[in-house]
Design a protein around this motif. Structure first.
Motif, PDB file in Angstrom:
ATOM      1  N   ARG A   5      23.864  38.002  39.351  1.00 30.52           N
ATOM      2  CA  ARG A   5      24.185  36.591  39.585  1.00 30.52           C
ATOM      3  C   ARG A   5      25.690  36.384  39.404  1.00 30.52           C
ATOM      4  NH1 ARG A   5      25.576  34.610  34.825  1.00 30.52           N
ATOM      5  NH2 ARG A   5      24.610  35.380  32.906  1.00 30.52           N
ATOM      6  N   ASN A   6      26.141  35.209  39.748  1.00 28.75           N
ATOM      7  CA  ASN A   6      27.532  34.838  39.523  1.00 28.75           C
ATOM      8  C   ASN A   6      27.732  34.480  38.057  1.00 28.75           C
ATOM      9  OD1 ASN A   6      28.209  35.111  42.256  1.00 28.75           O
ATOM     10  ND2 ASN A   6      27.527  33.033  42.692  1.00 28.75           N
ATOM     11  N   ALA A   7      28.943  34.684  37.573  1.00 31.25           N
ATOM     12  CA  ALA A   7      29.268  34.305  36.198  1.00 31.25           C
ATOM     13  C   ALA A   7      29.281  32.784  36.072  1.00 31.25           C
ATOM     14  CB  ALA A   7      30.632  34.868  35.804  1.00 31.25           C
ATOM     15  N   SER A  50      40.250  32.626  33.487  1.00 28.72           N
ATOM     16  CA  SER A  50      40.896  32.218  34.737  1.00 28.72           C
ATOM     17  C   SER A  50      40.169  32.712  35.988  1.00 28.72           C
ATOM     18  CB  SER A  50      42.345  32.719  34.762  1.00 28.72           C
ATOM     19  OG  SER A  50      42.371  34.131  34.836  1.00 28.72           O
ATOM     20  N   SER A  51      39.283  33.677  35.845  1.00 26.11           N
ATOM     21  CA  SER A  51      38.694  34.310  37.030  1.00 26.11           C
ATOM     22  C   SER A  51      37.177  34.331  37.046  1.00 26.11           C
ATOM     23  CB  SER A  51      39.224  35.746  37.142  1.00 26.11           C
ATOM     24  OG  SER A  51      40.620  35.762  37.216  1.00 26.11           O
ATOM     25  N   TRP A  52      36.525  33.529  36.240  1.00 27.19           N
ATOM     26  CA  TRP A  52      35.068  33.614  36.145  1.00 27.19           C
ATOM     27  C   TRP A  52      34.390  33.367  37.487  1.00 27.19           C
ATOM     28  CZ3 TRP A  52      32.069  29.342  37.152  1.00 27.19           C
ATOM     29  CH2 TRP A  52      32.714  28.102  37.128  1.00 27.19           C
ATOM     30  N   LEU A  53      35.021  32.642  38.391  1.00 22.39           N
ATOM     31  CA  LEU A  53      34.443  32.411  39.712  1.00 22.39           C
ATOM     32  C   LEU A  53      34.413  33.684  40.568  1.00 22.39           C
ATOM     33  CD1 LEU A  53      35.981  28.925  40.548  1.00 22.39           C
ATOM     34  CD2 LEU A  53      33.565  29.448  40.184  1.00 22.39           C
ATOM     35  N   LYS A  54      35.170  34.690  40.186  1.00 23.77           N
ATOM     36  CA  LYS A  54      35.242  35.949  40.930  1.00 23.77           C
ATOM     37  C   LYS A  54      34.442  37.060  40.249  1.00 23.77           C
ATOM     38  CE  LYS A  54      39.842  34.683  42.463  1.00 23.77           C
ATOM     39  NZ  LYS A  54      41.266  35.014  42.409  1.00 23.77           N
ATOM     40  N   ILE A  55      33.671  36.718  39.240  1.00 24.19           N
ATOM     41  CA  ILE A  55      32.933  37.707  38.450  1.00 24.19           C
ATOM     42  C   ILE A  55      31.458  37.685  38.816  1.00 24.19           C
ATOM     43  CG2 ILE A  55      32.182  38.310  36.106  1.00 24.19           C
ATOM     44  CD1 ILE A  55      34.919  37.339  35.107  1.00 24.19           C
ATOM     45  N   THR A  56      30.901  38.887  38.992  1.00 19.92           N
ATOM     46  CA  THR A  56      29.473  39.069  39.221  1.00 19.92           C
ATOM     47  C   THR A  56      28.885  39.678  37.959  1.00 19.92           C
ATOM     48  OG1 THR A  56      29.890  39.457  41.565  1.00 19.92           O
ATOM     49  CG2 THR A  56      27.747  40.156  40.708  1.00 19.92           C
TER      50      THR A  56
END
Length: 168
Positions: A5-7, A50-56
């Motif tokens: 899932r996405n973070a 800063s990057s949780w939207l880019k984490i799987t």
């Protein structure tokens, strides 16, 4: 059972801790001072925040067990961390396949990453999943006061068409 899932934004500390534990295991062969560990903790926290939207994220029975990121949302995996207590359960392979599918969906024909050359567990894992080493570099790391070897690895995702009439 695993789930990809996405973070979520509320997972910053959980993902930071997973990254730190996996990082500590990875740098074991080259060593890490207390100062380096403190720097790593800050870097993980800042990156995840800063990057949780880019984490799987990969979960193991509902618990976050690892994560991967592609900072530029391109063909390069910049972070890949599986909590040591969850390793060797197929979670890394599932997460890697999810990243590969995202890269393929983005129109890229190959995927790349890098790790330090003495992280033999990681190198072996990626090789077993079809990655090949295509470069080696050695650079002095002032915080470690030693040279550190890195390897770049690549995997082809799309095979060229061999169908009759295919353009070359």
């Amino acid at each position: 059972m695993h789930h990809i899932r996405n973070a979520r934004e509320d997972e910053i500390q959980v993902l930071t801790n997973i990254g730190l534990r996996a990082w500590a295991q990875a740098v074991g062969p080259i060593g890490a001072s207390d100062e380096l560990q403190e720097n790593a903790a800050r870097a993980f926290t800042d990156f995840v925040r800063s990057s949780w939207l880019k984490i799987t994220v990969v979960e193991d029975d509902g618990v976050a067990a690892g994560w991967a990121a592609r900072e530029a949302l391109d063909d390069k995996i910049t972070d890949f961390w599986i909590d040591p207590q969850h390793q060797r359960r197929g979670l890394g392979s599932a997460l890697l396949q999810a990243e590969e599918e995202q890269v393929r969906h983005g129109g890229f024909e190959s995927i790349r990453l890098e790790t330090h050359a003495h992280n033999t567990d990681a190198v072996s894992f990626f090789e077993k999943n079809g990655y090949r080493i295509n470069w080696l570099s050695i650079a002095y790391a002032p915080k470690l006061d030693q040279d550190v070897q890195s390897v770049g690895m690549t995997k082809e995702l799309a095979k060229p068409s061999t169908a009759y009439g295919a353009e070359f």
